[in-house]
Design an enzyme around this catalytic site. Structure first.
Site, PDB file in Angstrom:
ATOM      1  N   CYS A  93      31.688  11.445  98.928  1.00  0.00           N
ATOM      2  CA  CYS A  93      31.122  12.801  98.911  1.00  0.00           C
ATOM      3  C   CYS A  93      31.958  13.695  98.002  1.00  0.00           C
ATOM      4  O   CYS A  93      32.999  14.213  98.419  1.00  0.00           O
ATOM      5  CB  CYS A  93      31.077  13.371 100.326  1.00  0.00           C
ATOM      6  SG  CYS A  93      30.446  15.055 100.408  1.00  0.00           S
ATOM      7  N   CYS A 127      32.399  17.294  99.136  1.00  0.00           N
ATOM      8  CA  CYS A 127      33.305  17.453 100.281  1.00  0.00           C
ATOM      9  C   CYS A 127      34.757  17.445  99.831  1.00  0.00           C
ATOM     10  O   CYS A 127      35.587  18.189 100.347  1.00  0.00           O
ATOM     11  CB  CYS A 127      33.150  16.299 101.274  1.00  0.00           C
ATOM     12  SG  CYS A 127      31.522  16.119 101.981  1.00  0.00           S
ATOM     13  N   ASP A 128      35.073  16.533  98.921  1.00  0.00           N
ATOM     14  CA  ASP A 128      36.472  16.165  98.725  1.00  0.00           C
ATOM     15  C   ASP A 128      37.048  16.478  97.352  1.00  0.00           C
ATOM     16  O   ASP A 128      38.225  16.224  97.105  1.00  0.00           O
ATOM     17  CB  ASP A 128      36.641  14.659  99.015  1.00  0.00           C
ATOM     18  CG  ASP A 128      36.324  14.335 100.467  1.00  0.00           C
ATOM     19  OD1 ASP A 128      36.467  15.240 101.313  1.00  0.00           O
ATOM     20  OD2 ASP A 128      35.922  13.204 100.753  1.00  0.00           O
TER      21      ASP A 128
END
Lengths: 315, 105
Positions: free
Chosen positions: A134, A137-138
């Protein structure tokens, strides 16, 4: 009967939300079930450039937020529950979640697909420790670090370009000697000076003590093994595999027809072989898995659901 | 929930006695935002027994990495300032967080 819905939709990605919108707008009692977050895969995508009619700078989350708003404005209910069992053969379908049991005249399966794992040693242990599926997300974690993206399709290359906004350098590792991504995407990637490419190579192993420290690659043509160590000053780097998807059809595959890859087979009206059970979006066997085809599937499934209910329950 | 920043992490987590939960999240992390209300519900349930905190990593990336967090969502459980257990990514669900707390409470 209490708690009987006209339509229960499993999955709240674009297909499920579109089905919910159409179904609720047709005055059917509609429930959309989602196991964690609304939106499915698209909310982990930063840029959605090809969804016709979307406003400038549409992102996955902004599109989905609007779809949720629309579905709810027509009266669709949403619940967060993870489905563990389905009984779909009878006229009244029973969908069992961890929290509750739902009954419905029609079930629309819109569970979608999830990223495929590489299946190499170290991958699972180091997920969340430098291995990520992701980018939105990261990406923050890899500001000024190096990142390796595994895969050569549209998703891999687009996510790699997104990651260049954060990382110092992004290297795409692909098992062939040319990218499979669309030409427009390829050209952008080759012109991005933060991007590098390693061809004909696959991941053999990911190593690290609680955090990613080493990536082991194998050249498919020469058999040569290359070990890539984290630069000493960084101590770590990122690995983002984007090597395709697997359908979330586990609950259904024993009694619904699937293709070789496990995707559900439907007719052009989104009907499965079981009366009153429809499938929509990425979970279906089809040639193009995009938001635009997912919402189309959802709309068709909902309209066909209404016809099915009229014919089956109201005469 | 206690809002953590670079400046108060040490005081609120590392120098804190007893059990402390830290929810690592970021603005770009949709799964984190979906999980947050459930963590807040757990915070209410365990009020007085477990201290619940959240840290937006967007402005505290190095701090998160220092705690060996490199993926979101991640929930860490500390006891007397030491990290004892964690759940991350697909495992970061309300039921698993609760199970982790129950194991140590």
């Amino acid at each position: 009967m209490e708690n009987l819905y006209d339509v229960v939709i499993i999955g709240a990605g674009p297909a499920g939300l579109a089905a919910g919108l159409y179904s609720a707008r047709a005055k059917m009692k509609t429930l959309i079930l989602e196991k964690d977050k609304a939106g499915g895969q698209i909310v982990t995508t930063n840029e959605v450039a090809n969804y016709p009619g979307s406003i400038d700078d549409a992102t996955g989350p902004s599109l989905v937020a609007r779809m949720v708003e629309q579905a709810e404005s027509f009266g669709a209910e949403r619940k967060k529950d993870e489905i563990v069992k389905v009984e779909l053969q009878d006229k009244i379908k029973v969908v069992t979640g961890e929290k509750d049991v739902y009954k419905a005249k029609v079930v629309i399966i819109a569970t979608g697909a999830s990223p495929r794992y590489l299946g190499v040693p170290g991958e699972r242990e180091l997920t969340g420790k430098g291995v990520s599926y992701c980018a939105t997300c990261d990406a923050d974690f890899f500001t000024d670090l190096e990142v390796y993206v595994i895969g050569g399709g549209d998703t891999a290359v687009e996510e790699a370009m997104y990651l260049t906004k954060f990382a110092r350098k992004v290297t795409v590792v692909h098992r062939r000697d040319e990218l499979r991504a669309a030409k427009s995407i390829r050209e952008k990637a080759f012109n991005n000076e933060k991007m590098a490419f390693i061809w004909d190579s696959v991941v053999e192993e990911i190593k690290g003590d609680g955090i990613v420290e080493k990536l082991v690659l194998k050249n498919k043509k020469t058999g040569e093994i290359t070990e890539i160590d984290a630069p000493e000053e960084d101590g770590t780097f990122g690995i983002f595999p984007f090597v395709g998807y697997i359908p979330k059809s586990e609950l259904f595959k024993d009694f619904l027809e699937t293709d070789k890859g496990g995707y559900l087979i439907t007719d052009p009206d989104m009907k499965t072989a079981v009366p009153g059970v429809f499938a929509a979006g990425d979970i279906r066997h089809k040639s193009l898995r995009q938001v635009v085809t997912a919402v189309a599937d959802g709309a068709i499934a909902a309209v066909q659901a209404e016809k099915y209910i009229e014919n089956t329950f109201e005469n | 929930m206690v809002i953590l920043e670079k400046d108060n992490f040490e005081e609120e987590v590392l120098n804190s006695k007893g059990l402390v939960i830290v929810d690592f999240w970021s603005d770009g992390c949709e799964p984190c935002k979906a999980l947050m209300p459930e963590v807040e519900a757990l915070a209410e349930k365990y009020e007085g027994k477990v201290k619940f905190c959240k840290l937006n990593i967007t402005k505290a990336r190095r701090l998160a990495i220092s705690q060996r967090v490199m993926g979101l969502p991640t929930i860490l459980l500390y006891k007397d300032g030491a990290k004892i257990e964690e759940v991350t990514k697909d495992e970061a669900k309300a039921a698993n967080i609760e199970a982790m707390i129950e194991k140590h409470i």
